[in-house]
Design a protein around this motif. Structure first.
Motif, mmCIF file in Angstrom:
data_model
loop_
_atom_site.group_PDB
_atom_site.id
_atom_site.type_symbol
_atom_site.label_atom_id
_atom_site.label_comp_id
_atom_site.label_asym_id
_atom_site.label_seq_id
_atom_site.Cartn_x
_atom_site.Cartn_y
_atom_site.Cartn_z
ATOM 1 N N LYS A 261 0.818 -1.215 0.000
ATOM 2 C CA LYS A 261 0.000 0.000 0.000
ATOM 3 C C LYS A 261 0.855 1.269 0.000
ATOM 4 C CE LYS A 261 -2.336 -1.141 3.677
ATOM 5 N NZ LYS A 261 -1.929 -2.548 3.849
ATOM 6 N N THR A 262 1.891 1.286 0.823
ATOM 7 C CA THR A 262 2.668 2.518 0.977
ATOM 8 C C THR A 262 3.312 2.978 -0.338
ATOM 9 O OG1 THR A 262 3.069 1.984 3.305
ATOM 10 C CG2 THR A 262 4.494 3.639 2.302
ATOM 11 N N PRO A 263 3.958 2.087 -1.123
ATOM 12 C CA PRO A 263 4.511 2.544 -2.408
ATOM 13 C C PRO A 263 3.447 3.047 -3.379
ATOM 14 C CG PRO A 263 5.504 0.450 -1.766
ATOM 15 C CD PRO A 263 4.366 0.698 -0.819
ATOM 16 N N ILE A 264 2.241 2.445 -3.346
ATOM 17 C CA ILE A 264 1.162 2.909 -4.214
ATOM 18 C C ILE A 264 0.701 4.304 -3.792
ATOM 19 C CG2 ILE A 264 -1.269 2.559 -4.773
ATOM 20 C CD1 ILE A 264 0.354 0.773 -6.425
ATOM 21 N N VAL A 265 0.536 4.514 -2.486
ATOM 22 C CA VAL A 265 0.158 5.839 -1.982
ATOM 23 C C VAL A 265 1.210 6.869 -2.384
ATOM 24 C CG1 VAL A 265 -0.202 7.213 0.110
ATOM 25 C CG2 VAL A 265 -1.215 4.941 -0.063
ATOM 26 N N GLU A 266 2.475 6.494 -2.251
ATOM 27 C CA GLU A 266 3.556 7.414 -2.611
ATOM 28 C C GLU A 266 3.500 7.767 -4.094
ATOM 29 O OE1 GLU A 266 8.434 7.470 -2.782
ATOM 30 O OE2 GLU A 266 7.455 6.320 -1.181
ATOM 31 N N LYS A 267 3.279 6.767 -4.951
ATOM 32 C CA LYS A 267 3.226 7.018 -6.391
ATOM 33 C C LYS A 267 2.051 7.934 -6.737
ATOM 34 C CE LYS A 267 4.539 4.070 -9.526
ATOM 35 N NZ LYS A 267 5.371 4.888 -10.459
ATOM 36 N N LEU A 268 0.885 7.670 -6.158
ATOM 37 C CA LEU A 268 -0.282 8.504 -6.414
ATOM 38 C C LEU A 268 -0.045 9.939 -5.940
ATOM 39 C CD1 LEU A 268 -3.258 6.133 -5.504
ATOM 40 C CD2 LEU A 268 -2.872 7.239 -7.719
ATOM 41 N N ALA A 269 0.541 10.074 -4.749
ATOM 42 C CA ALA A 269 0.801 11.407 -4.211
ATOM 43 C C ALA A 269 1.751 12.186 -5.109
ATOM 44 C CB ALA A 269 1.370 11.295 -2.791
ATOM 45 N N ARG A 270 2.784 11.534 -5.614
ATOM 46 C CA ARG A 270 3.733 12.211 -6.509
ATOM 47 C C ARG A 270 3.040 12.687 -7.786
ATOM 48 N NH1 ARG A 270 8.959 11.748 -4.922
ATOM 49 N NH2 ARG A 270 9.519 9.985 -3.562
ATOM 50 N N ARG A 271 2.245 11.796 -8.382
ATOM 51 C CA ARG A 271 1.597 12.140 -9.648
ATOM 52 C C ARG A 271 0.588 13.277 -9.460
ATOM 53 N NH1 ARG A 271 0.541 7.100 -13.675
ATOM 54 N NH2 ARG A 271 2.683 6.326 -13.780
ATOM 55 N N LEU A 272 -0.168 13.217 -8.381
ATOM 56 C CA LEU A 272 -1.160 14.267 -8.129
ATOM 57 C C LEU A 272 -0.481 15.603 -7.833
ATOM 58 C CD1 LEU A 272 -3.597 12.135 -5.981
ATOM 59 C CD2 LEU A 272 -4.190 13.251 -8.144
ATOM 60 N N THR A 273 0.601 15.570 -7.072
ATOM 61 C CA THR A 273 1.339 16.800 -6.761
ATOM 62 C C THR A 273 1.949 17.392 -8.020
ATOM 63 O OG1 THR A 273 1.848 15.974 -4.535
ATOM 64 C CG2 THR A 273 3.178 17.791 -5.348
ATOM 65 N N ASP A 274 2.517 16.529 -8.868
ATOM 66 C CA ASP A 274 3.078 17.007 -10.140
ATOM 67 C C ASP A 274 2.000 17.624 -11.027
ATOM 68 O OD1 ASP A 274 5.555 16.127 -9.343
ATOM 69 O OD2 ASP A 274 5.496 14.259 -10.510
ATOM 70 N N GLY A 275 0.746 17.158 -10.843
ATOM 71 C CA GLY A 275 -0.359 17.693 -11.620
ATOM 72 C C GLY A 275 -0.981 18.950 -11.026
ATOM 73 N N GLY A 276 -0.390 19.443 -9.945
ATOM 74 C CA GLY A 276 -0.844 20.708 -9.384
ATOM 75 C C GLY A 276 -1.834 20.606 -8.236
ATOM 76 N N ARG A 277 -2.103 19.384 -7.741
ATOM 77 C CA ARG A 277 -3.040 19.240 -6.634
ATOM 78 C C ARG A 277 -2.315 19.405 -5.296
ATOM 79 N NH1 ARG A 277 -7.693 20.008 -9.116
ATOM 80 N NH2 ARG A 277 -8.741 19.312 -7.232
ATOM 81 N N ARG A 278 -3.068 19.846 -4.311
ATOM 82 C CA ARG A 278 -2.552 19.960 -2.942
ATOM 83 C C ARG A 278 -3.002 18.709 -2.205
ATOM 84 N NH1 ARG A 278 1.482 21.759 0.173
ATOM 85 N NH2 ARG A 278 0.795 22.627 2.174
ATOM 86 N N VAL A 279 -2.068 17.797 -1.966
ATOM 87 C CA VAL A 279 -2.382 16.453 -1.471
ATOM 88 C C VAL A 279 -2.107 16.353 0.023
ATOM 89 C CG1 VAL A 279 -1.851 13.996 -1.688
ATOM 90 C CG2 VAL A 279 -1.835 15.454 -3.722
ATOM 91 N N ALA A 280 -3.022 15.699 0.720
ATOM 92 C CA ALA A 280 -2.799 15.331 2.124
ATOM 93 C C ALA A 280 -3.031 13.833 2.264
ATOM 94 C CB ALA A 280 -3.743 16.095 3.048
ATOM 95 N N ILE A 281 -2.105 13.164 2.920
ATOM 96 C CA ILE A 281 -2.216 11.736 3.197
ATOM 97 C C ILE A 281 -2.723 11.571 4.620
ATOM 98 C CG2 ILE A 281 -0.946 9.569 3.462
ATOM 99 C CD1 ILE A 281 1.005 10.608 1.327
ATOM 100 N N LEU A 282 -3.785 10.797 4.770
ATOM 101 C CA LEU A 282 -4.389 10.551 6.079
ATOM 102 C C LEU A 282 -4.122 9.115 6.479
ATOM 103 C CD1 LEU A 282 -7.884 12.233 5.483
ATOM 104 C CD2 LEU A 282 -5.701 13.318 6.068
ATOM 105 N N SER A 283 -3.470 8.929 7.613
ATOM 106 C CA SER A 283 -3.148 7.593 8.107
ATOM 107 C C SER A 283 -3.624 7.456 9.540
ATOM 108 C CB SER A 283 -1.637 7.354 8.042
ATOM 109 O OG SER A 283 -1.277 6.130 8.646
ATOM 110 N N ARG A 284 -3.889 6.230 9.949
ATOM 111 C CA ARG A 284 -4.248 6.032 11.351
ATOM 112 C C ARG A 284 -3.014 5.836 12.218
ATOM 113 N NH1 ARG A 284 -5.234 0.339 13.029
ATOM 114 N NH2 ARG A 284 -4.480 -1.040 11.382
#
Length: 409
Positions: free
Chosen positions: A77-100
């Motif tokens: 899960k963690t590498p997938i979250v990281e990949k998604l976060a990178r792509r979204l950030t590169d696309g100009g989105r302001r990303v927040a990751i929520l973890s328990r």
């Protein structure tokens, strides 16, 4: 006490995965199977409560992507979250990751009691691991995965709280987040209007092997029944190695007829020296005797990866998942590896964040962690379409965002 609890946890895992035999183990598995039926009833009833709106659900007014799975243990899960976060950030989105923040250090006991007595269980703000520019917490307070994500990602906010509604609102109000990524969020039902990415481990799609596969907790490793896969919007098959996936896909299609598939592998990239931060090529492993130390759900997968890269493992030590290391444990692993003529010791990146500070003079051997990243093999265009749609959509804070539709692969 810590060692006792970890040994008890490992014993339970060995019983579930049928690594333990004898009358006691068999009797315990019979009991666990009975408890699994009770657990399934609770899980199904909980889902119904949210579907029927007996339990409150929330829409936070921005895009929400959940990355999770059906099973206990590592599916990547963690590498997938990281990949998604990178792509979204590169696309100009302001990303927040929520973890328990699994196995992070909780609030002091007296503070938790005071909050509960005052009816203020949710009064404390979420823990800010990263504000998008600075790493603010260590792995002990943040948890392994949130700390790793915060350390590896720039311009991404990382928050830890069991209440992802609260942490999501905090991310929107205080950090201007317009995309929320839920790390391990498939079972978190209070958040609606989200896109569910569900990971399936090719090596153990329903958790474990032999008699434990396909059983729910505590007899097996499933958190939910197979049929709950129908909630998934995207199915990502991890740890692919080129073998035929048709039987697995056909089985998954019995439970989910609409979600497109993405196939990916966990690709090792380099080794990083824990002491100096130097990155060295994977070719360093070829033909070398090494020690392997890990505290993850499936240490055999990590060690098999080292062997595939040409390493000869002369010393191996595995601990319980999320084990927090003490200095003497690391020194003992170094000494034993050196006694077996190892050139160096290798651990996982997730374990490396839980290593204690080691005086430079105690490094009898170098210690490296293996950096692993997700490599998309098939269906990458589906993930690209999701990211492109999110990056092209403007979501006003006052409105509710609907999960994006993605074409089938």
């Amino acid at each position: 006490m810590k060692a006792f609890l970890e040994n008890l946890e490992q014993f339970a895992i060995d019983v579930i995965l049928e690594r333990r035999h004898g009358r006691a183990a068999v009797a315990l598995r019979v009991l666990l199977r009975a408890l699994a039926y009770l657990y399934e009833g609770i899980v199904v009833l909980r889902l119904r409560f949210f579907e029927w709106r007996f339990s409150r659900v929330h829409a936070l007014g921005c895009q929400v992507i959940s990355v999770g799975n059906l099973t206990v243990g590592g599916t990547g899960k963690t590498p997938i979250v990281e990949k998604l976060a990178r792509r979204l950030t590169d696309g100009g989105r302001r990303v927040a990751i929520l973890s328990r923040g699994y196995k992070s250090t909780p609030l002091p006991f007296l503070q938790r009691v005071k909050n509960r007595l005052r009816g203020r269980d949710n009064a404390s703000p979420p823990r800010v691991v990263s504000d998008g520019s600075r790493l603010l917490l260590g792995s002990d307070l943040a948890g392994d995965e949130p700390y790793m994500l915060a350390k590896n990602l720039r311009n991404v906010v990382v928050l830890v709280d069991r209440d992802r509604v609260k942490s999501g609102l905090h991310a929107i109000r205080h950090f201007g987040a317009d995309v929320l990524l839920l790390d391990d969020g498939f079972q978190y039902l209070p958040l609606k209007e989200r896109f569910d990415v569900v990971l399936v481990d090719r090596e153990a799609p329903y958790g474990g092997a032999s008699g434990s596969a396909g059983n729910l907790l505590p007899r097996g490793m499933l958190r939910e029944p197979h049929r709950h896969l129908k909630r998934a919007n995207l199915l990502v098959i991890t740890k692919c190695d080129g073998s035929d996936l048709a039987p697995l896909k056909a089985d998954l299609r019995r439970h989910n007829r609409h979600a497109p598939f993405v196939e990916c592998s966990h690709a090792p990239r380099y080794l990083e020296d824990l002491r100096t931060g130097e990155r060295v090529p994977l070719s360093l492993l070829k033909g070398q005797r090494v020690g392997a130390v890990s505290g993850i759900a499936r240490p055999e997968s990590f060690e098999g990866g080292l062997r595939a890269l040409g390493a000869e493992i002369c010393y191996s030590r595995s601990f319980a998942d999320h084990h927090r290391y003490a200095g003497p444990e690391i020194l003992n692993a170094l000494a034993r590896s050196k006694a077996r003529n190892a050139r160096f010791v290798v651990t996982t990146e997730k374990d490396a964040v839980r290593f204690p500070e080691i005086p430079l003079g105690d490094f009898s051997l170098p210690i490296y962690f293996l950096r692993v990243e997700i490599e998309l093999l098939q269906g990458g265009e589906v993930l690209d379409a999701l990211v492109d749609r999110l990056c092209a959509t403007t979501v006003p804070p006052a409105k509710t965002a609907h999960a994006p539709a993605v074409a089938h692969a």
